[in-house]
Design a protein around this motif. Structure first.
Motif, PDB file in Angstrom:
ATOM      1  N   LEU A  44      -8.023   3.612   5.180  1.00 29.77           N
ATOM      2  CA  LEU A  44      -8.317   4.932   5.255  1.00 29.77           C
ATOM      3  C   LEU A  44      -6.945   5.675   5.894  1.00 29.77           C
ATOM      4  CD1 LEU A  44      -8.716   5.536   8.594  1.00 29.77           C
ATOM      5  CD2 LEU A  44     -11.068   4.977   7.965  1.00 29.77           C
ATOM      6  N   HIS A  45      -7.009   6.820   5.895  1.00 30.38           N
ATOM      7  CA  HIS A  45      -5.919   7.756   6.637  1.00 30.38           C
ATOM      8  C   HIS A  45      -6.446   8.504   7.390  1.00 30.38           C
ATOM      9  CE1 HIS A  45      -1.486   8.998   5.818  1.00 30.38           C
ATOM     10  NE2 HIS A  45      -1.900   9.298   6.977  1.00 30.38           N
ATOM     11  N   PRO A  46      -6.199   8.374   8.562  1.00 26.93           N
ATOM     12  CA  PRO A  46      -6.948   9.484   9.642  1.00 26.93           C
ATOM     13  C   PRO A  46      -6.773  11.082   9.387  1.00 26.93           C
ATOM     14  CG  PRO A  46      -5.360   8.268  10.792  1.00 26.93           C
ATOM     15  CD  PRO A  46      -5.156   7.632   9.495  1.00 26.93           C
ATOM     16  N   ASN A 101      -0.883   3.548  -2.595  1.00 22.67           N
ATOM     17  CA  ASN A 101      -1.789   2.482  -3.263  1.00 22.67           C
ATOM     18  C   ASN A 101      -3.008   2.064  -2.416  1.00 22.67           C
ATOM     19  OD1 ASN A 101      -2.603   0.682  -5.410  1.00 22.67           O
ATOM     20  ND2 ASN A 101      -1.493  -0.799  -4.406  1.00 22.67           N
ATOM     21  N   LYS A 102      -4.092   2.079  -2.751  1.00 23.99           N
ATOM     22  CA  LYS A 102      -5.136   1.620  -1.816  1.00 23.99           C
ATOM     23  C   LYS A 102      -5.617   0.436  -2.620  1.00 23.99           C
ATOM     24  CE  LYS A 102      -6.638   5.793   0.307  1.00 23.99           C
ATOM     25  NZ  LYS A 102      -7.041   5.940   1.884  1.00 23.99           N
ATOM     26  N   PRO A 103      -5.212  -0.714  -2.315  1.00 25.33           N
ATOM     27  CA  PRO A 103      -5.778  -1.886  -3.150  1.00 25.33           C
ATOM     28  C   PRO A 103      -7.186  -2.252  -2.941  1.00 25.33           C
ATOM     29  CG  PRO A 103      -3.918  -2.493  -1.842  1.00 25.33           C
ATOM     30  CD  PRO A 103      -4.220  -1.116  -1.480  1.00 25.33           C
ATOM     31  N   GLN A 119      -2.107  16.362  10.262  1.00 23.39           N
ATOM     32  CA  GLN A 119      -1.147  17.478   9.589  1.00 23.39           C
ATOM     33  C   GLN A 119       0.309  17.045   9.340  1.00 23.39           C
ATOM     34  OE1 GLN A 119      -1.928  19.715  12.975  1.00 23.39           O
ATOM     35  NE2 GLN A 119      -2.561  21.392  12.024  1.00 23.39           N
ATOM     36  N   ASP A 120       0.671  17.022   7.864  1.00 20.02           N
ATOM     37  CA  ASP A 120       1.898  16.512   7.799  1.00 20.02           C
ATOM     38  C   ASP A 120       2.986  17.295   8.493  1.00 20.02           C
ATOM     39  OD1 ASP A 120       0.885  14.612   5.942  1.00 20.02           O
ATOM     40  OD2 ASP A 120       0.957  16.237   4.350  1.00 20.02           O
ATOM     41  N   LEU A 121       2.838  18.278   8.919  1.00 22.13           N
ATOM     42  CA  LEU A 121       4.036  18.964   9.773  1.00 22.13           C
ATOM     43  C   LEU A 121       4.416  18.225  11.075  1.00 22.13           C
ATOM     44  CD1 LEU A 121       5.862  21.573   9.461  1.00 22.13           C
ATOM     45  CD2 LEU A 121       4.202  22.728  11.060  1.00 22.13           C
ATOM     46  N   ASN A 150       0.624  -1.491  -0.024  1.00 25.18           N
ATOM     47  CA  ASN A 150      -0.070   0.287  -0.071  1.00 25.18           C
ATOM     48  C   ASN A 150       1.012   1.177  -0.159  1.00 25.18           C
ATOM     49  OD1 ASN A 150       0.632  -0.191   2.709  1.00 25.18           O
ATOM     50  ND2 ASN A 150      -1.188   0.941   3.333  1.00 25.18           N
ATOM     51  N   LYS A 151       2.245   1.041   0.076  1.00 21.98           N
ATOM     52  CA  LYS A 151       2.796   2.455   0.162  1.00 21.98           C
ATOM     53  C   LYS A 151       4.283   2.146  -0.270  1.00 21.98           C
ATOM     54  CE  LYS A 151       2.093   6.063   3.031  1.00 21.98           C
ATOM     55  NZ  LYS A 151       2.250   6.826   4.004  1.00 21.98           N
ATOM     56  N   PHE A 152       4.910   3.059  -0.951  1.00 24.73           N
ATOM     57  CA  PHE A 152       6.566   3.006  -1.163  1.00 24.73           C
ATOM     58  C   PHE A 152       6.595   4.287  -0.538  1.00 24.73           C
ATOM     59  CE2 PHE A 152       7.456   0.659  -5.260  1.00 24.73           C
ATOM     60  CZ  PHE A 152       6.915  -0.731  -4.971  1.00 24.73           C
ATOM     61  N   GLY A 180      -6.837  14.159   5.277  1.00 25.61           N
ATOM     62  CA  GLY A 180      -7.124  12.554   5.423  1.00 25.61           C
ATOM     63  C   GLY A 180      -7.838  11.850   4.366  1.00 25.61           C
ATOM     64  N   SER A 181      -7.929  10.693   4.079  1.00 26.35           N
ATOM     65  CA  SER A 181      -8.712  10.102   2.944  1.00 26.35           C
ATOM     66  C   SER A 181      -9.335   8.946   3.507  1.00 26.35           C
ATOM     67  CB  SER A 181      -7.552   9.420   1.885  1.00 26.35           C
ATOM     68  OG  SER A 181      -6.547   8.737   2.426  1.00 26.35           O
ATOM     69  N   GLY A 182     -10.372   8.613   2.638  1.00 30.31           N
ATOM     70  CA  GLY A 182     -11.241   7.436   3.350  1.00 30.31           C
ATOM     71  C   GLY A 182     -10.736   6.137   2.392  1.00 30.31           C
TER      72      GLY A 182
HETATM   73  O1  LIG Z   1      -3.076   9.084  -0.161  1.00 28.37           O
HETATM   74  C1  LIG Z   1      -3.697   9.269   0.787  1.00 28.37           C
HETATM   75  O2  LIG Z   1      -4.612   8.527   1.061  1.00 28.37           O
HETATM   76  C2  LIG Z   1      -3.393  10.123   1.991  1.00 28.37           C
HETATM   77  C3  LIG Z   1      -1.911  10.556   1.785  1.00 28.37           C
HETATM   78  C4  LIG Z   1      -1.818  11.499   3.008  1.00 28.37           C
HETATM   79  O3  LIG Z   1      -2.466  12.163   3.691  1.00 28.37           O
HETATM   80  C5  LIG Z   1      -0.242  11.514   3.833  1.00 28.37           C
HETATM   81  O4  LIG Z   1       0.533  10.583   3.262  1.00 28.37           O
HETATM   82  O5  LIG Z   1       0.050  12.484   4.275  1.00 28.37           O
END
Ligand SMILES: O=C(O)CCC(=O)C(=O)O
Length: 298
Positions: free
Chosen positions: A128-130, A117-119, A133-135, A76-78, A219-221
């Motif tokens: 999902l991604h809660p 990647n969301k398979p 804040q990226d900081l 799901n992620k590189f 975030g993302s669902g």
């Molecule tokens: O791509 C996503 O679903 C969320 C990515 C994101 O918010 C992050 O990695 O900070």
């Protein structure tokens, strides 16, 4: 002087005002289909076992691992591929970096990169991604001199887990982040108590890029479809950003996790969160500033 492409400003005044007010801006058709095909194929090849790559972290979806999924149905992620020449083509693409330059200036370092990647068929709690804040993850400042690019590799909407944002939230502080209740994935921290805030779903077509501020709540669902939801992203910083000491701040918890992970993955002892960022970052344009102070990378 305004930065121009074919005689036109890269970002026009309404776009700049939109970014300043809302903390994000979507640029349509920002990345070519050819480049997206290339990075997608590279992702799939590496998922299928191609050992010739320079991707530092490859993550599997824990719910799909239990189902014995393989390849791109599992991964799901590189993360951190600035030194992989295939993915570097996205990080250094003029159409992306020109917009970044409009926001943070001419001295640009790629500090963090991801192919997300969301398979299909993952547990929704894992997919999902809660809200975060990226900081929270970054030991450098000022926040206004950092920006993310996030490019949709296919159409993204509420069905397959598009990004959602809280417009204007980048004007607030950095909040405390912890693991969410329910599904816990390594380093996927989130903030609690903000469920009442109005979220805007950022619906995008293939090749559209959203640029956003590191204090923006987003975030993302989950991906509820039978297809994939793929995106490629990079966080760029002004190379003159200053590294900060996060001891005694809300970022202490993530610093500890990053330092433990660096030890586990790379066997590096005594490494500080700041060193990890210096090691994985790569100069994109202009002067190296405070980032490229070490020779090697992860
Ligand atoms: O791509 C996503 O679903 C969320 C990515 C994101 O918010 C992050 O990695 O900070």
């Amino acid at each position: 002087m305004a930065h121009v492409r074919r005689g036109l400003p890269i970002l026009n005044t309404p776009q700049k005002i939109f970014y300043e007010e809302n903390g994000y801006i979507v640029i349509r058709k920002n990345v070519s289909p050819e480049l997206l095909d290339e990075v997608t194929q590279r992702f799939i090849d590496i998922c299928n076992g191609d050992p010739n790559h320079n991707v530092s972290v490859i993550m599997k979806d824990p719910s799909l691992k239990k189902m014995n999924a393989k390849g791109q149905y599992l991964i799901n992620k590189f993360q951190d591929f600035a030194y992989d020449e295939g993915f570097w083509k996205y990080i250094s693409a003029d159409t992306v970096v020109d917009v970044v330059q409009e926001i943070i200036g001419p001295n640009i370092t790629a500090a963090h990169s991801m192919f997300i990647n969301k398979p299909p068929n993952a547990d929704p709690g894992s997919s999902l991604h809660p809200l975060h804040q990226d900081l929270h993850y970054f030991p450098f400042r000022p926040a206004d001199k950092i920006v993310a690019s996030w490019t949709a590799i296919e159409r993204v909407d509420e069905n397959n887990g598009c990004l959602y944002v809280v417009p204007g939230s980048h004007k607030g502080p950095l909040y405390e982040h912890t693991y969410p209740d329910g599904f816990k994935k390594n380093m996927y921290h989130g903030i609690k108590g903000f469920d009442q805030l109005k979220r805007v779903h950022v619906i995008m077509e293939r090749g559209d890029t959203v640029f956003f501020h590191p204090l923006l709540l987003h975030g993302s669902g989950p991906n509820m479809t039978k297809g994939f939801r793929k995106a490629i992203s990079c966080h760029y910083a002004d190379s003159n950003c200053e590294f900060i000491n996060v001891e005694g701040t809300t970022q202490e918890n993530i610093a500890e996790e990053i330092e433990k992970t660096a030890l586990k993955l790379f066997g590096i002892t005594g490494v500080k969160m700041q060193d990890v960022w210096r090691l994985k970052s790569r100069l994109v344009r202009g002067n190296p500033g405070n980032f490229q102070t070490v020779e090697s990378h992860l």
